[in-house]
Design a protein around this motif. Structure first.
Motif, PDB file in Angstrom:
ATOM      1  N   LEU A   1     -65.027  41.459  -7.014  1.00 28.98           N
ATOM      2  CA  LEU A   1     -64.279  41.854  -8.208  1.00 28.98           C
ATOM      3  C   LEU A   1     -63.370  40.712  -8.636  1.00 28.98           C
ATOM      4  O   LEU A   1     -62.879  39.965  -7.799  1.00 28.98           O
ATOM      5  CB  LEU A   1     -63.383  43.062  -7.927  1.00 28.98           C
ATOM      6  N   THR A   2     -63.104  40.632  -9.926  1.00 25.39           N
ATOM      7  CA  THR A   2     -62.166  39.611 -10.389  1.00 25.39           C
ATOM      8  C   THR A   2     -60.728  40.112 -10.405  1.00 25.39           C
ATOM      9  O   THR A   2     -59.805  39.303 -10.523  1.00 25.39           O
ATOM     10  CB  THR A   2     -62.537  39.113 -11.800  1.00 25.39           C
ATOM     11  N   HIS A   3     -60.522  41.427 -10.279  1.00 26.83           N
ATOM     12  CA  HIS A   3     -59.168  41.985 -10.324  1.00 26.83           C
ATOM     13  C   HIS A   3     -59.002  43.086  -9.286  1.00 26.83           C
ATOM     14  O   HIS A   3     -59.822  44.011  -9.226  1.00 26.83           O
ATOM     15  CB  HIS A   3     -58.869  42.592 -11.708  1.00 26.83           C
ATOM     16  N   ALA A   4     -57.935  43.011  -8.500  1.00 20.24           N
ATOM     17  CA  ALA A   4     -57.643  44.056  -7.522  1.00 20.24           C
ATOM     18  C   ALA A   4     -57.415  45.401  -8.201  1.00 20.24           C
ATOM     19  O   ALA A   4     -57.683  46.445  -7.609  1.00 20.24           O
ATOM     20  CB  ALA A   4     -56.423  43.664  -6.684  1.00 20.24           C
ATOM     21  N   ARG A   5     -56.985  45.398  -9.442  1.00 19.52           N
ATOM     22  CA  ARG A   5     -56.746  46.660 -10.165  1.00 19.52           C
ATOM     23  C   ARG A   5     -58.031  47.480 -10.318  1.00 19.52           C
ATOM     24  O   ARG A   5     -57.971  48.672 -10.602  1.00 19.52           O
ATOM     25  CB  ARG A   5     -56.144  46.377 -11.535  1.00 19.52           C
ATOM     26  N   ASP A   6     -59.200  46.845 -10.157  1.00 13.11           N
ATOM     27  CA  ASP A   6     -60.483  47.523 -10.361  1.00 13.11           C
ATOM     28  C   ASP A   6     -61.078  48.123  -9.091  1.00 13.11           C
ATOM     29  O   ASP A   6     -62.177  48.681  -9.118  1.00 13.11           O
ATOM     30  CB  ASP A   6     -61.491  46.538 -10.979  1.00 13.11           C
TER      31      ASP A   6
ATOM     32  N   VAL B   1     -61.905  40.378  -3.686  1.00 13.61           N
ATOM     33  CA  VAL B   1     -61.415  39.925  -4.980  1.00 13.61           C
ATOM     34  C   VAL B   1     -61.618  38.412  -5.018  1.00 13.61           C
ATOM     35  O   VAL B   1     -61.218  37.699  -4.090  1.00 13.61           O
ATOM     36  CB  VAL B   1     -59.939  40.293  -5.185  1.00 13.61           C
TER      37      VAL B   1
ATOM     38  N   LEU C   1     -66.882  41.389 -14.517  1.00 13.82           N
ATOM     39  CA  LEU C   1     -65.784  41.882 -13.688  1.00 13.82           C
ATOM     40  C   LEU C   1     -66.241  42.206 -12.275  1.00 13.82           C
ATOM     41  O   LEU C   1     -65.425  42.261 -11.357  1.00 13.82           O
ATOM     42  CB  LEU C   1     -65.184  43.147 -14.319  1.00 13.82           C
TER      43      LEU C   1
ATOM     44  N   GLY D   1     -63.331  34.344 -10.001  1.00 15.91           N
ATOM     45  CA  GLY D   1     -64.064  34.555 -11.245  1.00 15.91           C
ATOM     46  C   GLY D   1     -65.546  34.334 -11.066  1.00 15.91           C
ATOM     47  O   GLY D   1     -66.016  34.018  -9.971  1.00 15.91           O
TER      48      GLY D   1
END
Length: 134
Positions: A82-87, A110, A120, A113
């Motif tokens: 993933l590119t974002h921990a929020r996901d 994570v 993502l 990119g």
């Protein structure tokens, strides 16, 4: 050098030809599926939506093992990038929907990119196609 014991499957990924790799490779009892995104040909599905991208990517990866007569029940390992921990929760939910009955070992990372900044999520799967000892 190739072997009769190794089979490769290509997909419509825009990078397979230019980077020189196969979507899936069967070697012995293992079938490995390369990093798979939600691109189908030149179209990115689920732009901006990590849950949708994960669903499309996992579906494409499972389709790749289908070329070897396998399905989701044969999957023993998954990896999610993933590119974002929020996901994490959104991608984890997509994973659970598909793999909950199977429960493969799994890793989620994570990363900085991908080759296209709209991606993502990228996933890999590994399947087992041999006999299981009881």
């Amino acid at each position: 050098m190739t072997s009769d014991a190794v089979r490769r499957v290509q997909s419509a990924s825009p990078w397979e030809e230019s980077f020189g790799y196969a979507r899936a490779v069967a070697a012995g009892d293992r079938v490995l599926v390369a990093g798979t995104t939600s691109f189908k040909g030149s179209v990115l599905y689920g732009e901006g939506d990590p849950y949708e991208q994960a669903k499309v990517a996992f579906t494409s990866a499972v389709e790749a093992i289908g070329a070897f007569g396998l399905d989701v029940g044969s999957v023993v390992r998954t990896r999610m990038y993933l590119t974002h921990a929020r996901d994490v929760d959104a991608v984890g939910r997509a994973h659970k929907e598909l793999f909950d009955p199977v429960r493969p070992v799994s890793t989620m990372l994570v990363v900085a990119g991908f080759v296209d900044p709209r991606i993502l999520v990228e996933v890999e799967i590994e399947a087992f196609r041999g006999a299981v000892d009881s």
